[in-house]
Design a protein around this motif. Structure first.
Motif, PDB file in Angstrom:
ATOM      1  N   GLU A 101     -13.815  19.542  14.605  1.00  0.00           N
ATOM      2  CA  GLU A 101     -12.632  18.864  15.148  1.00  0.00           C
ATOM      3  C   GLU A 101     -12.582  19.018  16.668  1.00  0.00           C
ATOM      4  OE1 GLU A 101      -7.744  18.916  14.663  1.00  0.00           O
ATOM      5  OE2 GLU A 101      -8.948  20.644  14.050  1.00  0.00           O
TER       6      GLU A 101
ATOM      7  N   ASN B 147      -8.488  17.247  10.587  1.00  0.00           N
ATOM      8  CA  ASN B 147      -7.433  18.254  10.591  1.00  0.00           C
ATOM      9  C   ASN B 147      -6.712  18.321   9.241  1.00  0.00           C
ATOM     10  OD1 ASN B 147      -4.236  18.837  11.346  1.00  0.00           O
ATOM     11  ND2 ASN B 147      -5.698  20.112  12.464  1.00  0.00           N
ATOM     12  N   GLU B 148      -6.501  17.158   8.626  1.00  0.00           N
ATOM     13  CA  GLU B 148      -5.871  17.123   7.299  1.00  0.00           C
ATOM     14  C   GLU B 148      -6.771  17.781   6.257  1.00  0.00           C
ATOM     15  OE1 GLU B 148      -2.780  16.186   6.514  1.00  0.00           O
ATOM     16  OE2 GLU B 148      -2.492  15.889   8.668  1.00  0.00           O
ATOM     17  N   GLU B 149      -8.080  17.557   6.387  1.00  0.00           N
ATOM     18  CA  GLU B 149      -9.017  18.200   5.468  1.00  0.00           C
ATOM     19  C   GLU B 149      -9.003  19.710   5.654  1.00  0.00           C
ATOM     20  OE1 GLU B 149     -13.778  18.234   4.250  1.00  0.00           O
ATOM     21  OE2 GLU B 149     -13.036  16.773   5.710  1.00  0.00           O
TER      22      GLU B 149
ATOM     23  N   ASN C  70      -5.392  25.740   2.171  1.00  0.00           N
ATOM     24  CA  ASN C  70      -4.535  25.922   0.987  1.00  0.00           C
ATOM     25  C   ASN C  70      -5.379  26.160  -0.264  1.00  0.00           C
ATOM     26  OD1 ASN C  70      -2.146  25.576   2.439  1.00  0.00           O
ATOM     27  ND2 ASN C  70      -2.166  23.354   2.177  1.00  0.00           N
TER      28      ASN C  70
ATOM     29  N   LYS D   4      -7.890  13.690  13.552  1.00  0.00           N
ATOM     30  CA  LYS D   4      -6.701  13.868  12.708  1.00  0.00           C
ATOM     31  C   LYS D   4      -7.083  13.930  11.228  1.00  0.00           C
ATOM     32  CE  LYS D   4      -3.189  11.826  15.733  1.00  0.00           C
ATOM     33  NZ  LYS D   4      -2.210  10.712  15.904  1.00  0.00           N
ATOM     34  N   ALA D   5      -8.036  13.072  10.846  1.00  0.00           N
ATOM     35  CA  ALA D   5      -8.504  13.087   9.447  1.00  0.00           C
ATOM     36  C   ALA D   5      -9.129  14.435   9.110  1.00  0.00           C
ATOM     37  CB  ALA D   5      -9.510  11.958   9.231  1.00  0.00           C
TER      38      ALA D   5
ATOM     39  N   LYS E  12      -6.454  21.551   6.622  1.00  0.00           N
ATOM     40  CA  LYS E  12      -5.222  22.047   5.990  1.00  0.00           C
ATOM     41  C   LYS E  12      -5.411  22.185   4.481  1.00  0.00           C
ATOM     42  CE  LYS E  12      -2.044  19.985   9.369  1.00  0.00           C
ATOM     43  NZ  LYS E  12      -1.004  18.933   9.550  1.00  0.00           N
ATOM     44  N   TYR E  13      -6.037  21.169   3.890  1.00  0.00           N
ATOM     45  CA  TYR E  13      -6.267  21.202   2.440  1.00  0.00           C
ATOM     46  C   TYR E  13      -7.198  22.357   2.067  1.00  0.00           C
ATOM     47  CZ  TYR E  13      -7.880  19.896  -2.195  1.00  0.00           C
ATOM     48  OH  TYR E  13      -8.199  19.922  -3.531  1.00  0.00           O
ATOM     49  N   ARG E  14      -8.271  22.526   2.829  1.00  0.00           N
ATOM     50  CA  ARG E  14      -9.240  23.582   2.526  1.00  0.00           C
ATOM     51  C   ARG E  14      -8.607  24.974   2.657  1.00  0.00           C
ATOM     52  NH1 ARG E  14     -14.715  22.230   2.856  1.00  0.00           N
ATOM     53  NH2 ARG E  14     -14.984  20.088   2.141  1.00  0.00           N
TER      54      ARG E  14
END
Length: 408
Positions: free
Chosen positions: A233, A308-310, A316, A305-306, A312-314
């Motif tokens: 990122e 960054n969302e991944e 969690n 941004k895409a 966050k998921y990883r």
């Protein structure tokens, strides 16, 4: 040669421990080697981007011939020159690209570590799968041996007309079923062993019992997989900064020194010069490109941004998997306790029923049921021990730890 055989002797005698297998795989697995080369390429790229800050110095030579030259022209000109150039200001392009290369290098470093950890977990799972299958096979072989003894005994009774043909056929069917189950297990063991050897990059003969430490108070550490994505990122953001730099002025300083020689017919030409030094400072900037650079920057920002969302998921996912792994360990411990009680009860019951069967107090159906119950209890108990070790490995993996550090 003798020294090599001596070093291999302990492995041939006692088998190979999980820790030894992991250490060997981390040095010889082809996928890991591939990741290393990717890291080395990124190191070279960082060095390349750093070198772009330094001035450029070049030399060259040229020859010019003018046919039908006029009185004021020189027909043959030879030139040897040296050129020095340096960017005084480039709007931050070099800095942005250098940062991008450094972040890509850090991403590749953590990607290599992540691959190594995933490989270790895969090897560990296969390691304990093989041990579990072999323990089940041993239980079936023991049951088959008991069945074989009883089958020979019943056949003798049948020949003496003290047992029926049905008695023989039932025991024979159970014996043949055991042979089939053992053969099926051989295939499963071969398959698991093949996957293990593929990961380790060499043949594995025997496995030594290996256990993990029971340390369940591990602090959560971010996995290398997530760290790799974070640096990816950052690299994309650096690329977007390089797009911004296109709209800033680019100031360059150049200095060229040239030494001239001429043909013999031009030796007395009044326009000839022996040497020349040309210094130049230039400024250029893009004032319009139909938004090409801004659109390219926007695409990079959306990509970041895409990612960054991944991330966050990883994050969690890792935390959730760690909690699930901890529950799996506790569940396996209860399963072992229950399986141990069942094994103790079924072994005791089988010993009693076997004696009664030999004394012909109970029939073969009762005997087969007791044998089957005992065999399954042995397989479940020993299999649950190996499942617990796999559960430990999964827990340490999702805690962000190195598996080999927790092997006893």
């Amino acid at each position: 040669m003798k020294k090599a055989l001596f070093l291999l002797l302990p492995a041939l005698m006692f088998g190979e421990s999980l820790k030894e297998i992991l250490e060997y795989a981390q040095q010889n697995n082809s996928i890991l080697e591939s990741k290393k080369y990717m890291k080395y390429s990124k190191e070279s790229e960082v060095a390349s981007k750093k070198s772009a800050y330094y001035p450029k110095i070049g030399i060259g030579t040229s020859y010019q011939n003018i046919s039908d030259a006029s009185l004021f022209q020189i027909k043959d000109t030879y030139a040897l020159y040296g050129k020095f150039e340096v960017d005084i200001y480039d709007g931050g392009v070099k800095s942005a690209l250098h940062n991008k290369a450094k972040n890509e290098l850090l991403s590749s470093v953590h990607d290599e570590l992540s691959t190594k950890e995933s490989l270790s977990l895969e090897i560990t799972k296969n390691f304990y799968t093989i041990l579990s299958l072999k323990s089940r096979k041993k239980a079936l072989l023991d049951a088959k041996a008991s069945l074989g003894e009883q089958l020979d005994r019943v056949k003798q009774f049948y020949e003496a007309r003290l047992a029926t043909e049905d008695d023989v056929q039932r025991l024979q069917a159970a014996y043949d079923k055991g042979s089939y189950e053992i053969e099926s297990l051989n295939f499963e063991i071969m398959s698991a062993k093949g996957h293990l050897e593929l990961s380790v990059a060499r043949e594995i003969n025997t496995l030594e019992e290996s256990n993990f430490k029971d340390i369940l108070s591990q602090e959560y550490e971010q996995s290398n997989d997530i760290k790799s994505l974070i640096y990816q990122e950052s690299a994309i953001k650096s690329s977007s900064e390089a797009q911004d730099a296109i709209y800033y002025p680019n100031i360059k300083l150049e200095d060229t020194y040239t030494k001239y020689e001429y043909g013999s017919s031009d030796a007395n030409n009044l326009f000839k010069i022996d040497k020349q030094n040309v210094a130049m400072i230039s400024l250029n900037m893009t004032i319009y490109d139909n938004s090409a650079s801004s659109e390219a920057k926007q695409a990079l920002i959306l990509n970041a941004k895409a990612l960054n969302e991944e991330i966050k998921y990883r994050m969690n996912e890792q935390k959730t998997e760690q909690e699930i792994a901890l529950q799996r360990i506790n569940s396996q411990k209860l399963k072992i306790k229950s399986a141990k009680s069942s094994l103790s009860a079924s072994s005791s019951a089988f010993a009693t029923i076997e004696e009664k069967y030999k004394a012909r107090i109970v029939d073969y159906i009762t005997y087969l049921d007791a044998l089957s119950t005992k065999t399954e209890a042995v397989a479940i108990y020993e299999g649950s021990l190996y499942e617990l070790q796999s559960a430990y490995a999964i827990y340490y993996f999702y805690s962000g730890k190195k598996l080999e550090e927790f092997i006893e």
